[in-house]
Design a protein around this motif. Structure first.
Motif, PDB file in Angstrom:
ATOM      1  N   GLU A  23       1.182  -0.740   0.380  1.00 33.88           N
ATOM      2  CA  GLU A  23       0.196  -0.491   0.010  1.00 33.88           C
ATOM      3  C   GLU A  23       0.934   1.587   0.226  1.00 33.88           C
ATOM      4  O   GLU A  23       2.158   1.196   0.683  1.00 33.88           O
ATOM      5  CB  GLU A  23      -0.810   0.042   1.430  1.00 33.88           C
ATOM      6  CG  GLU A  23      -1.838   0.836   0.946  1.00 33.88           C
ATOM      7  CD  GLU A  23      -3.007   0.607   2.468  1.00 33.88           C
ATOM      8  OE1 GLU A  23      -3.634   1.291   2.438  1.00 33.88           O
ATOM      9  OE2 GLU A  23      -3.273  -0.607   2.853  1.00 33.88           O
ATOM     10  N   LEU A  24       0.805   2.619  -1.081  1.00 39.54           N
ATOM     11  CA  LEU A  24       0.867   3.741  -1.049  1.00 39.54           C
ATOM     12  C   LEU A  24       0.637   3.939   0.274  1.00 39.54           C
ATOM     13  O   LEU A  24      -0.306   4.403   1.125  1.00 39.54           O
ATOM     14  CB  LEU A  24       1.301   4.525  -1.927  1.00 39.54           C
ATOM     15  CG  LEU A  24       1.442   3.670  -3.245  1.00 39.54           C
ATOM     16  CD1 LEU A  24       1.880   4.511  -4.756  1.00 39.54           C
ATOM     17  CD2 LEU A  24       3.278   2.983  -2.795  1.00 39.54           C
ATOM     18  N   PRO A  47       7.917  14.446   6.240  1.00 40.10           N
ATOM     19  CA  PRO A  47       8.622  14.346   7.144  1.00 40.10           C
ATOM     20  C   PRO A  47       9.489  12.972   7.065  1.00 40.10           C
ATOM     21  O   PRO A  47       9.053  12.328   5.641  1.00 40.10           O
ATOM     22  CB  PRO A  47       7.710  13.927   8.327  1.00 40.10           C
ATOM     23  CG  PRO A  47       6.515  14.442   8.391  1.00 40.10           C
ATOM     24  CD  PRO A  47       5.974  14.496   6.714  1.00 40.10           C
ATOM     25  N   ALA A  49      10.943   9.485   6.871  1.00 43.82           N
ATOM     26  CA  ALA A  49      10.207   8.279   6.674  1.00 43.82           C
ATOM     27  C   ALA A  49       8.792   7.682   6.212  1.00 43.82           C
ATOM     28  O   ALA A  49       8.249   7.179   5.977  1.00 43.82           O
ATOM     29  CB  ALA A  49      10.207   7.424   8.079  1.00 43.82           C
ATOM     30  N   LYS A  52      10.031   8.977   0.907  1.00 45.43           N
ATOM     31  CA  LYS A  52      10.072   9.794  -0.285  1.00 45.43           C
ATOM     32  C   LYS A  52      11.020   9.059  -0.555  1.00 45.43           C
ATOM     33  O   LYS A  52      11.361   9.140  -2.147  1.00 45.43           O
ATOM     34  CB  LYS A  52      11.002  11.178   0.329  1.00 45.43           C
ATOM     35  CG  LYS A  52       9.952  11.666   0.667  1.00 45.43           C
ATOM     36  CD  LYS A  52      10.164  13.897   1.630  1.00 45.43           C
ATOM     37  CE  LYS A  52      11.378  13.670   2.464  1.00 45.43           C
ATOM     38  NZ  LYS A  52      11.241  12.717   3.905  1.00 45.43           N
ATOM     39  N   LEU A  54      11.648   6.199  -1.557  1.00 46.75           N
ATOM     40  CA  LEU A  54      10.648   4.977  -2.739  1.00 46.75           C
ATOM     41  C   LEU A  54       9.926   6.030  -4.125  1.00 46.75           C
ATOM     42  O   LEU A  54      10.156   5.010  -4.543  1.00 46.75           O
ATOM     43  CB  LEU A  54       9.780   4.645  -1.639  1.00 46.75           C
ATOM     44  CG  LEU A  54       8.624   3.247  -2.582  1.00 46.75           C
ATOM     45  CD1 LEU A  54      10.257   1.713  -2.805  1.00 46.75           C
ATOM     46  CD2 LEU A  54       7.585   3.054  -2.137  1.00 46.75           C
ATOM     47  N   LYS A  86      21.783   5.647  -0.779  1.00 44.30           N
ATOM     48  CA  LYS A  86      20.992   6.158  -0.916  1.00 44.30           C
ATOM     49  C   LYS A  86      21.540   5.052  -2.196  1.00 44.30           C
ATOM     50  O   LYS A  86      20.428   4.809  -2.725  1.00 44.30           O
ATOM     51  CB  LYS A  86      20.907   7.443  -1.821  1.00 44.30           C
ATOM     52  CG  LYS A  86      20.260   8.603  -0.447  1.00 44.30           C
ATOM     53  CD  LYS A  86      18.992   8.624   0.332  1.00 44.30           C
ATOM     54  CE  LYS A  86      18.502   9.074   1.271  1.00 44.30           C
ATOM     55  NZ  LYS A  86      17.262   9.483   1.920  1.00 44.30           N
TER      56      LYS A  86
HETATM   57  P1  ADP Z   1      12.060   8.998   3.234  1.00 40.26           P
HETATM   58  O1  ADP Z   1      12.660   9.560   2.482  1.00 40.26           O
HETATM   59  O2  ADP Z   1      10.807   9.835   3.238  1.00 40.26           O
HETATM   60  O3  ADP Z   1      12.740   8.986   4.897  1.00 40.26           O
HETATM   61  P2  ADP Z   1      11.932   6.306   2.960  1.00 40.26           P
HETATM   62  O4  ADP Z   1      11.708   6.023   1.789  1.00 40.26           O
HETATM   63  O5  ADP Z   1      13.053   6.252   3.040  1.00 40.26           O
HETATM   64  O6  ADP Z   1      11.544   8.191   4.154  1.00 40.26           O
HETATM   65  O7  ADP Z   1      11.119   5.508   4.159  1.00 40.26           O
HETATM   66  C1  ADP Z   1      10.982   4.896   5.111  1.00 40.26           C
HETATM   67  C2  ADP Z   1      10.706   3.334   5.275  1.00 40.26           C
HETATM   68  O8  ADP Z   1       9.179   3.193   4.885  1.00 40.26           O
HETATM   69  C3  ADP Z   1      11.411   2.826   4.400  1.00 40.26           C
HETATM   70  O9  ADP Z   1      12.277   1.723   5.026  1.00 40.26           O
HETATM   71  C4  ADP Z   1      10.254   2.373   3.616  1.00 40.26           C
HETATM   72  O10 ADP Z   1      11.663   0.968   2.417  1.00 40.26           O
HETATM   73  C5  ADP Z   1       9.553   1.872   4.192  1.00 40.26           C
HETATM   74  N1  ADP Z   1       8.033   2.568   3.444  1.00 40.26           N
HETATM   75  C6  ADP Z   1       8.240   3.079   2.042  1.00 40.26           C
HETATM   76  N2  ADP Z   1       7.903   3.667   1.148  1.00 40.26           N
HETATM   77  C7  ADP Z   1       6.403   2.318   2.072  1.00 40.26           C
HETATM   78  C8  ADP Z   1       5.005   1.500   1.734  1.00 40.26           C
HETATM   79  N3  ADP Z   1       4.409   2.136   1.320  1.00 40.26           N
HETATM   80  N4  ADP Z   1       4.559   0.602   2.597  1.00 40.26           N
HETATM   81  C9  ADP Z   1       5.487  -0.133   3.073  1.00 40.26           C
HETATM   82  N5  ADP Z   1       7.010   1.083   3.559  1.00 40.26           N
HETATM   83  C10 ADP Z   1       7.512   1.589   3.388  1.00 40.26           C
END
Ligand code: ADP
Length: 705
Positions: A23-24, A47, A49, A52, A54, A86
């Protein structure tokens, strides 16, 4: 299934499936709806986590698949420390493409501006803003190779130290690569719309967090009660199965705190954990030297670490990984960690709110938000708890911070004179701009201009300075870089430092004992905290009198004239000149660290910076027709050895410590090594049989024997 309601490209869906993402998150959904897969320029302000990274993965994946692996994605981070993380995430994207029969590659290119990026290959390049900016000076055509530009942590544009370069780079790429598509990622900031306007991007603004935050402001009347409170919180957190981050304002306090807390934590560890931690502590010790490393290893053995810019890069990575794996229970940090790395924890304890180095200096609102925002591990914790320990004087402010919006990002470019000048000189020297009008066109693409502050005056006065300093020539609006100007631009020194360094070389000399203080006195050398325990320093005079290897008098006068340093600043910059002089004489790390009371990370960063500046100086000297009397200094700064032992570092497996030992044992050249035998080499301390063989092999290869 949340993903199925949205129109996701098939390969993206497959990629998410593999990652186990069903799920997004809400900001991700919004980004998809606003055109993530339709080439839209997007700015995501959300914020940590909130997913972003992803989004960047999905966008990169989509563009790569659509282009049959031909797209060139440049992923820009503002700090070197972020690049590795990254790079690892994005490797998944490349692997996925390769499984589909495409052949994009992934590269990480950070650090040393002496080795610019030569080309952007199809696939992904993870790099820092500085590195890309520097590379564009020797390879301006790189700009035309950027297809998708990902700007990570774009709010750093507002950072006092790094903001100007980041902003300038963005303006440059957007001026000269109109077709570039853009994905900008930002923390929540007060003016995300303005940032989006600047970037011609559709904003996706959200304060959604995967884990809710709860703030508790705790009033503590005395220091000892504060310590007791922290211990109590840590015990509670660990019993609940959580981990904690403790933020403090000084490195020294972070270290002491880690040591103190390790007593509390060690009692709560299982035998298995203790065993693993012992191994980890051994690795920490192997990766550094000195008192600080010993204390770090001591604390790590007990489940606690401190984390700040003074650790070596390897030590930091080790601490970060062990914390993510749950092995380390508590990390005590200065706010740098909050700005850099993704390390969430159930509890965040801000221990010194309203205090900084004993003075009452408040943290900035954004600093506060960054720290607090680390609370709550997605997927593990239901709630992130933020404890703000403060005194009654500061309680109100703490409340205000908790409830306020984030600060707006402000452009730094027109107030960061040296960076602005470096930017402008680079535009002309690399051939991006010929006319003043061209320079204005780029200037108008900066964030500052987009929020209606006119750049004309700042640009014109900076250009005039560059002309006055002999780096540019201007004839009826037509600009050209002089020979020296080209050298300045390619060296990536700021024109301000270059001007000073040229004066030092012309007016004082280019011998090593002049060059070292010139390096540490120029503003491009950013001195980390240093002291000199070996001599009781009270006044600058005493200091100068005590350093026979450093020819500092005249250089010092020039520095005061150019930059107006006070005694304190001069003292610490000269202490660095001395420390580096010890470093290039081959004196052991341990004794340098002790003598100047340094952290290993600071020493290694300083020698790297000095190596870069020395290299730049030699290029300036050549362009200005000055005889350079410190050949090999740059390489010696890099390796930390005297001239005689430099050759030995060419051999694989031979670092500075071994080079010095081998030299003392009578091996003075690669040939000497090639002619040695394994039993002979193993007589040198630190060389086992395996290493001896490796050394021999490499030495023989180098000499062709
Ligand atoms: P940001 O870049 O905003 O800090 P990340 O992309 O690193 O966030 O995501 C934080 C964590 O959440 C990562 O471990 C990522 O794999 C996980 N995550 C991101 N999107 C989802 C999602 N839609 N469902 C479950 N986990 C997710």
């Amino acid at each position: 299934r949340g993903c199925s309601k949205l129109k996701l490209p098939e390969h993206v869906r497959e990629y998410l499936d593999r990652k186990g993402i069903w799920e997004l998150f809400p900001p991700q959904r919004e980004a998809v709806e606003k055109g993530l897969f339709d080439d839209e320029n997007l700015l995501i302000a959300a914020p940590t986590a909130s997913g972003k990274t992803l989004l960047a993965e999905m966008r990169a994946l989509h563009e790569l698949i659509e282009s049959h692996g031909e797209t060139r994605v440049v992923y820009v981070v503002p700090f070197r420390a972020l690049a590795r993380e990254k790079y690892e995430e994005l490797t998944n994207v490349i692997e996925f493409c390769r499984e589909k029969g495409l052949e994009p590659t992934i590269e990480i290119s950070t650090g040393d501006v002496r080795r610019p990026i030569r080309e952007l290959r199809p696939g992904i390049t993870v790099t820092t803003a500085e590195k890309l900016d520097a590379s564009l000076r020797s390879r301006p055509s790189l700009v035309e190779e950027v297809d998708l530009l990902v700007l990570d942590e774009v709010h750093i544009v507002g950072d006092r130290n790094r903001g100007a370069t980041y902003e300038a780079l963005i303006a440059l790429v957007r001026t000269f690569r109109e077709k570039v598509s853009l994905l900008a990622l930002s923390a929540t900031v007060g003016n995300a719309e303005e940032l989006a306007d600047w970037l011609d991007a559709t904003p996706v603004i959200s304060d959604w967090r995967p884990v809710k935050l709860e703030h508790r402001i705790v009033e503590v009347p005395s220091a000892s009660e504060k310590d007791a409170k922290v211990r109590k919180l840590i015990r509670k957190c660990l019993r609940e199965g959580g981990q904690a981050l403790v933020f403090l304002y000084s490195r020294r306090r972070a270290m002491t705190e880690a040591k103190n807390l390790s007593r509390t934590v060690s009692g709560l560890l299982s035998e298995d954990e203790k065993k693993e931690l012992r191994t980890l502590a051994e690795r920490v010790s192997e990766l550094g030297e000195g008192e600080e490393t010993e204390i770090l290893a001591y604390a790590v053995m007990r489940g606690v670490a401190f984390h700040h810019a003074g650790l070596t890069a390897e030590q930091r990575a080790l601490v970060e990984d062990a914390f993510r794996e749950g092995l380390l229970k508590v990390v005590v940090s200065t706010p740098t960690l909050a700005a850099g790395v993704n390390l969430p924890a159930r509890y965040v304890i801000i221990k010194d709110f309203g205090m900084r180095l004993g003075n009452e200096i408040k943290p900035t609102k954004n600093e506060f938000k960054q720290m607090a925002g680390r609370a709550g591990r997605p997927g593990y914790d239901d709630m992130g708890l933020v404890f703000v320990l403060t005194t009654s004087n500061w309680k109100e402010l703490a409340e205000e911070y908790v409830h306020s919006e984030a600060d707006p990002v402000q452009s730094r470019i027109w107030v960061s004179g040296p960076q602005l000048r470096r930017f402008l000189l680079g535009l002309v020297a690399a051939g991006f701009c010929r006319q003043i009008a061209d320079v204005m066109r780029v200037a108008l693409n900066t964030f500052m201009s987009s929020v209606n502050i006119r750049p004309e005056d700042a640009v014109l006065s900076s250009l005039k300075m560059l002309v006055d300093w002999g780096f540019l020539e201007e004839l009826e609006g037509e600009l050209t870089a002089t020979k020296v100007g080209h050298a300045v631009s390619q060296s990536y020194l700021t024109p301000d430092s270059a001007k000073f360094l040229l004066r030092c070389m012309e007016e004082v000399g280019t011998e090593e004992n002049v060059v070292l203080p010139s390096i540490t006195l120029c503003p491009d050398f950013q001195p980390a905290p240093i002291s000199s325990k070996s001599r009781e320093l009270s006044t600058l005079d005493a200091f100068m009198g005590g350093s026979p290897s450093i020819e500092a008098d005249e250089v010092l006068e020039l520095a005061v004239e150019e930059f107006g340093y006070d005694d304190w600043e001069l003292e610490r910059r000269l202490a660095w000149a001395e420390a580096l002089s010890d470093w290039v004489s081959g004196s052991p790390d341990r004794s340098i660290l002790r003598k100047y009371d340094l952290y290993p990370g600071d020493l290694y960063r300083a020698k790297d910076d000095a190596a870069w500046i020395a290299w730049g100086m030699s290029r300036l000297a050549r362009a200005a027709g000055i005889t350079w009397r410190s050949p090999l200094l740059s390489r010696r700064l890099e390796y930390g050895v005297p001239k005689e032992a430099l050759e030995l570092t060419e051999v694989e497996g031979v670092g500075r410590t071994l080079a010095m030992r081998l030299y003392r044992a009578g091996y003075h050249s690669v040939r000497d090594l090639a002619e040695a035998t394994v039993p002979e080499l193993t007589r040198v301390r630190g060389i086992g049989e395996q290493l001896a063989r490796k050394i021999l092999e490499s030495a023989r290869r180098l000499t062709g024997t």
